[in-house]
Design a protein around this motif. Structure first.
Motif, PDB file in Angstrom:
ATOM      1  N   SER A 238     -17.660  10.243  -8.464  1.00 30.92           N
ATOM      2  CA  SER A 238     -16.235  10.437  -8.756  1.00 30.92           C
ATOM      3  C   SER A 238     -15.861   9.900 -10.138  1.00 30.92           C
ATOM      4  CB  SER A 238     -15.367   9.749  -7.687  1.00 30.92           C
ATOM      5  OG  SER A 238     -15.687  10.216  -6.406  1.00 30.92           O
ATOM      6  N   LYS A 239     -16.446  10.515 -11.180  1.00 31.43           N
ATOM      7  CA  LYS A 239     -16.115  10.113 -12.545  1.00 31.43           C
ATOM      8  C   LYS A 239     -14.655  10.385 -12.896  1.00 31.43           C
ATOM      9  CE  LYS A 239     -20.332   9.991 -15.272  1.00 31.43           C
ATOM     10  NZ  LYS A 239     -20.953  10.453 -16.536  1.00 31.43           N
ATOM     11  N   SER A 240     -13.992  11.164 -12.064  1.00 33.00           N
ATOM     12  CA  SER A 240     -12.575  11.440 -12.304  1.00 33.00           C
ATOM     13  C   SER A 240     -11.686  10.284 -11.854  1.00 33.00           C
ATOM     14  CB  SER A 240     -12.152  12.724 -11.586  1.00 33.00           C
ATOM     15  OG  SER A 240     -12.378  12.610 -10.187  1.00 33.00           O
ATOM     16  N   ALA A 241     -12.286   9.276 -11.209  1.00 32.14           N
ATOM     17  CA  ALA A 241     -11.512   8.127 -10.738  1.00 32.14           C
ATOM     18  C   ALA A 241     -11.115   7.246 -11.914  1.00 32.14           C
ATOM     19  CB  ALA A 241     -12.313   7.336  -9.720  1.00 32.14           C
ATOM     20  N   ASN A 242     -10.143   6.387 -11.675  1.00 31.90           N
ATOM     21  CA  ASN A 242      -9.663   5.449 -12.687  1.00 31.90           C
ATOM     22  C   ASN A 242     -10.791   4.499 -13.092  1.00 31.90           C
ATOM     23  OD1 ASN A 242      -8.375   2.810 -13.579  1.00 31.90           O
ATOM     24  ND2 ASN A 242      -6.585   4.142 -13.504  1.00 31.90           N
ATOM     25  N   THR A 243     -10.939   4.264 -14.398  1.00 33.21           N
ATOM     26  CA  THR A 243     -12.040   3.430 -14.902  1.00 33.21           C
ATOM     27  C   THR A 243     -11.995   2.015 -14.336  1.00 33.21           C
ATOM     28  OG1 THR A 243     -12.217   4.704 -16.951  1.00 33.21           O
ATOM     29  CG2 THR A 243     -13.064   2.451 -16.990  1.00 33.21           C
TER      30      THR A 243
ATOM     31  N   LEU B   5      -9.064   1.265 -19.295  1.00 32.57           N
ATOM     32  CA  LEU B   5      -9.017   0.912 -17.874  1.00 32.57           C
ATOM     33  C   LEU B   5      -8.064   1.806 -17.095  1.00 32.57           C
ATOM     34  CD1 LEU B   5      -8.988  -2.983 -18.213  1.00 32.57           C
ATOM     35  CD2 LEU B   5     -10.850  -1.569 -17.306  1.00 32.57           C
ATOM     36  N   ASP B   6      -7.062   2.333 -17.765  1.00 32.48           N
ATOM     37  CA  ASP B   6      -6.054   3.150 -17.086  1.00 32.48           C
ATOM     38  C   ASP B   6      -6.342   4.642 -17.184  1.00 32.48           C
ATOM     39  OD1 ASP B   6      -4.533   0.861 -16.451  1.00 32.48           O
ATOM     40  OD2 ASP B   6      -3.701   0.840 -18.477  1.00 32.48           O
ATOM     41  N   ARG B   7      -7.538   4.980 -17.664  1.00 32.11           N
ATOM     42  CA  ARG B   7      -7.896   6.397 -17.808  1.00 32.11           C
ATOM     43  C   ARG B   7      -9.069   6.745 -16.887  1.00 32.11           C
ATOM     44  NH1 ARG B   7      -9.252   6.684 -23.947  1.00 32.11           N
ATOM     45  NH2 ARG B   7     -10.099   8.708 -23.275  1.00 32.11           N
ATOM     46  N   PRO B   8      -9.163   8.010 -16.465  1.00 29.38           N
ATOM     47  CA  PRO B   8     -10.345   8.435 -15.691  1.00 29.38           C
ATOM     48  C   PRO B   8     -11.610   8.265 -16.543  1.00 29.38           C
ATOM     49  CG  PRO B   8      -8.588  10.059 -15.512  1.00 29.38           C
ATOM     50  CD  PRO B   8      -8.162   9.085 -16.581  1.00 29.38           C
ATOM     51  N   LEU B   9     -12.709   7.890 -15.899  1.00 28.36           N
ATOM     52  CA  LEU B   9     -13.946   7.632 -16.627  1.00 28.36           C
ATOM     53  C   LEU B   9     -14.410   8.868 -17.398  1.00 28.36           C
ATOM     54  CD1 LEU B   9     -16.243   5.529 -17.146  1.00 28.36           C
ATOM     55  CD2 LEU B   9     -17.453   6.579 -15.229  1.00 28.36           C
ATOM     56  N   ASP B  10     -14.251  10.052 -16.810  1.00 28.65           N
ATOM     57  CA  ASP B  10     -14.779  11.245 -17.468  1.00 28.65           C
ATOM     58  C   ASP B  10     -13.953  11.692 -18.675  1.00 28.65           C
ATOM     59  OD1 ASP B  10     -12.576  12.241 -16.134  1.00 28.65           O
ATOM     60  OD2 ASP B  10     -13.701  13.581 -14.819  1.00 28.65           O
ATOM     61  N   THR B  11     -12.837  11.001 -18.964  1.00 35.66           N
ATOM     62  CA  THR B  11     -12.073  11.309 -20.179  1.00 35.66           C
ATOM     63  C   THR B  11     -12.474  10.423 -21.345  1.00 35.66           C
ATOM     64  OG1 THR B  11     -10.254   9.751 -19.725  1.00 35.66           O
ATOM     65  CG2 THR B  11     -10.107  11.971 -18.742  1.00 35.66           C
ATOM     66  N   LEU B  12     -13.350   9.431 -21.086  1.00 32.73           N
ATOM     67  CA  LEU B  12     -13.772   8.517 -22.139  1.00 32.73           C
ATOM     68  C   LEU B  12     -14.905   9.132 -22.963  1.00 32.73           C
ATOM     69  CD1 LEU B  12     -13.899   5.101 -20.212  1.00 32.73           C
ATOM     70  CD2 LEU B  12     -11.922   6.304 -21.172  1.00 32.73           C
ATOM     71  N   SER B  13     -15.035   8.686 -24.203  1.00 34.11           N
ATOM     72  CA  SER B  13     -16.152   9.127 -25.040  1.00 34.11           C
ATOM     73  C   SER B  13     -17.450   8.541 -24.499  1.00 34.11           C
ATOM     74  CB  SER B  13     -15.940   8.666 -26.485  1.00 34.11           C
ATOM     75  OG  SER B  13     -16.094   7.254 -26.575  1.00 34.11           O
TER      76      SER B  13
END
Length: 468
Positions: free
Chosen positions: A75-80, A109-117
């Protein structure tokens, strides 16, 4: 502090030759241990064995829990923040402190993991593992695709930690992040105190000594062989003289002749024994000297002095331009634009990724329109295993796939060579070979590469791409 004890470990894949044979090794859990060796030697396999993912004979005794990086995240779409907390079971303030040590923006920390570089994901997942209690981390090339600044941040972070084994092929990164070195050589594993440069200096000295000894013994064996042959021939001639009837009336003293013949034969045997001893000593040398044969590249002559322009930078024939910039600044977009715009040039391209590679090497060479013999020669010079030459490319490791792409490019006649992060997954010895061939043949190149040592050696110009 505790010890990881490996006792008589033996492992092979599918009944093949032993990748590890009767290996015994003790590792202090406080070490920052660099793990080096050429592609295909078994570094990642060693990590899998420590984690109990493969069956083996022998014992691994440890009071710590092994964790491999990188690892799959559900669930990489979950909150980091939730993902880090679930992995580490750490309190918020500890998570924030760890990310600060990594110079990471707490806004992730407040973004989904899959939106990070890629760099941001590497940082937060490293933090999550180091926050776990009683953990010993196995870090498998954690800096692939990361820019130079991100590598420096992560290396500084690791300098403040202990209890890990780091697989990396980046010399500068290893030097900054390790205090012991585990080398997977051709004939076994070698453990040494000190970072990569300290180990490599010692290896070079040892290799040079063995090469000199080998040359000296080779001469000695040749000399002793010739001397033994001459002495044996003299002995035979003397022995034969016992049976020759003298022309004069004087008789031959057969006892004296026999004694002289036996003495010569004894000397010949002594020379043969010395020759055998020298050959046995010679056979112990050079077993761990790595192949570093010269590669071949055949660039086409530049059709004009200024081949192309990058902003205000002129790229002349023979220039090797290192394109620098942070992740996400548009380096790959730039080189793809160059390829699209300069259709009048013959361009050889090595992409970052190896996705979708499959089929035989013979078919790959034919589809790429490269000479099969030259292609396979370059591949073998990069220490590609001969026993894999008939296998499907899809079964190769990432490093082996990248060597296939590099061998293809080296075998192509081109005006311009465009290599996008060519060294991801490539071992240190092969990196040096690639730098050497570039310096020797001076092909016109555009390079995106975050290995600082390689860039300093191979490039003669730099071009900075800044984020828009």
């Amino acid at each position: 502090m505790s010890t990881i004890s490996i006792k008589n470990l033996t492992f092979s894949y599918d009944g093949g030759d032993d990748l590890f044979h009767d290996l015994s090794l003790d590792i202090d859990t406080s070490w920052r241990l660099g793990f080096v060796g050429r592609n295909g030697r078994g570094k990642t396999t060693f990590f899998k064995l420590l984690c109990g993912e493969l069956r083996f004979t022998g014992k691994i005794i440890s009071a710590v829990t092994f964790e491999r990086f990188p690892f799959d995240v559900e669930s990489k779409s979950a909150n980091t923040a939730d993902i880090i907390q679930r992995i580490s079971n750490a309190e918020d303030w500890r998570i924030e402190r760890e990310l600060n040590l990594l110079a990471a923006n707490l806004g992730v920390l407040d973004r989904p993991l899959d939106t990070l570089s890629g760099g941001e994901q590497t940082k937060v997942l490293l933090a999550a593992l180091f926050l776990k209690e009683n953990n010993f981390l196995l870090l498998d090339e954690p800096t692939n695709h990361l820019d130079a600044f991100a590598k420096e941040q992560i290396s500084e972070y690791l300098r403040g930690k202990s209890g890990y084994i780091l697989i990396s092929h980046d010399r500068d990164f290893l030097d900054r992040a390790t205090d012991h070195t585990l080398a997977l050589n051709k004939t076994g594993i070698e453990l040494q105190s000190g970072n990569f440069s300290a180990w490599f200096t010692n290896k070079q000295m040892r290799d040079e000594f063995e090469q000199n000894e080998n040359a000296k013994l080779k001469k000695d064996i040749k000399r002793l062989s010739a001397a033994a042959k001459r002495t044996a021939e003299w002995s035979d001639q003397v022995e034969k003289s016992k049976h020759i009837k003298p022309s004069s009336g004087n008789s031959i003293d057969s006892g004296y002749v026999g004694h002289k013949s036996a003495k010569m034969m004894k000397r010949a045997k002594s020379l043969e024994q010395r020759q055998t001893a020298a050959a046995e000593q010679k056979s112990t040398l050079l077993k761990d000297v790595e192949r570093a044969d010269d590669l071949i590249i055949r660039p086409l002559a530049s059709p004009q002095k200024v081949l192309l322009r990058l902003g205000s930078l002129e790229v002349n024939g023979g220039d090797r331009v290192l394109i620098e910039g942070a992740n996400g600044s548009g380096k790959t977009t730039l080189i793809k634009q160059v390829i699209a715009e300069h259709t009048n040039l013959v361009i050889s391209y090595v992409p970052q990724h190896t996705d979708g590679m499959s089929g035989s090497l013979k078919d790959f060479a034919r589809h790429s329109s490269v000479d099969l013999t030259l292609f396979l020669t370059n591949l073998r010079q990069l220490d590609f295993p001969r026993e894999l030459l008939q296998n499907d490319i899809a079964t190769f490791s990432e490093g082996q796939k990248k060597k296939v792409l590099l061998a293809k490019s080296l075998s192509e006649n081109a005006h311009l060579y465009v290599w996008d992060e060519p060294l991801n997954f490539i071992d240190i010895f092969s990196r040096q070979q690639l730098a050497d061939v570039i310096v020797k043949f001076t092909p016109t190149m555009l390079l995106i590469e975050h290995d600082r040592a390689f860039g300093e050696q191979a490039a003669n110009k730099k071009y900075l791409v800044e984020k828009p």
